[in-house]
Motif scaffolding. Sequence first.
Motif, short mmCIF file in Angstrom:
data_model
loop_
_atom_site.label_atom_id
_atom_site.label_comp_id
_atom_site.label_asym_id
_atom_site.label_seq_id
_atom_site.Cartn_x
_atom_site.Cartn_y
_atom_site.Cartn_z
N ARG A 150 3.31 28.27 -54.96
CA ARG A 150 3.26 27.33 -53.83
C ARG A 150 4.12 26.08 -54.05
N ASP A 151 4.20 25.62 -55.29
CA ASP A 151 4.92 24.38 -55.57
C ASP A 151 6.38 24.62 -55.96
N THR A 184 20.51 30.67 -51.74
CA THR A 184 19.64 29.53 -51.47
C THR A 184 18.37 29.71 -52.29
N PRO A 185 17.62 28.63 -52.55
CA PRO A 185 16.35 28.80 -53.26
C PRO A 185 15.39 29.68 -52.46
N PHE A 186 14.69 30.55 -53.17
CA PHE A 186 13.64 31.33 -52.52
C PHE A 186 12.52 30.37 -52.14
N PRO A 187 12.01 30.43 -50.91
CA PRO A 187 11.04 29.42 -50.45
C PRO A 187 9.72 29.48 -51.23
N PRO A 188 9.23 28.33 -51.70
CA PRO A 188 7.94 28.29 -52.41
C PRO A 188 6.80 28.77 -51.51
N GLY A 189 5.81 29.39 -52.15
CA GLY A 189 4.64 29.85 -51.41
C GLY A 189 4.90 31.04 -50.52
N CYS A 190 5.99 31.76 -50.78
CA CYS A 190 6.35 32.89 -49.92
C CYS A 190 6.49 34.18 -50.72
N ILE A 191 6.41 35.27 -49.99
CA ILE A 191 6.67 36.59 -50.55
C ILE A 191 7.66 37.30 -49.63
#
Length: 254
Positions: A150-151, A184-191
């Motif tokens: 998540r963070d 791009t960064p993989f989004p936090p809190g995601c799958i």
Amino acid sequence: MLTVFEKSIGKPPQELSLPLAGSSGLKNTRQEIAEIFRSWRSDSTFYNFRNGNFLALSREDQNPVHPRSIVVMDDIFCIFSGVLDNTCDLRRYYGLSRQATEAMIIIEAYKVLRDRAPYPPDQVIKELEGKFAFILFDSKASVLLLARDRDGSVQLHWGTAADGSLVCSDNPNLISAACGKCYTPFPPGCIFMSGTGLICFDHPLHKVRAIAREDDEGNTGAVIFQVDLFTRFPSIPRTGSAANWAGATAVEGE
């Protein structure tokens, strides 16, 4: 760590390639990306699959707080980086021994997700507590699963290769060399699950949108993915076909 999977397996969001539009950004083939990693990490171990798809792991320069590991069980490969805080609880829940590592727990959680289909993936992944990122590949079913805590405590980036393959790595310099501007960064809190799409495991009924950042000339310089808390999917009962769930959770670029 580094993984590269052809477009038919990875099914990356088309927005990942937006920065390439109208530019001559450098992108490499799967074979060229593998050679880049070998030249950067002489201790790397490769796990090769058909059609040039692969996973690779190196422990060089790893953060001791977020160690990397790989486990292979029943033709399922999992690269895990970080630490789970509720490992003991998860071992008991999945009936695993005290020696089970985080990567083993992830594989067992994936098996539950796979065997109880159409069990929604967010219900499995949201039970993970800690600082982590992982990449899992089921070589029999050709299913790819990515997740980040998540963070966003552990680095995970994704991008596209010259042929549209999905590239993932915890090293931003490496993925930049491999994908040019198309990462791009993989989004936090995601799958992200191939065939299902990108979802937030805490807000599965909200869209994860791609947001393009443009320069003064109107060219897309970067793309980030964020949860849109103001837009919800229609509520769907947690019964029915897997196709219903795939339609409910697929990322949409607008």
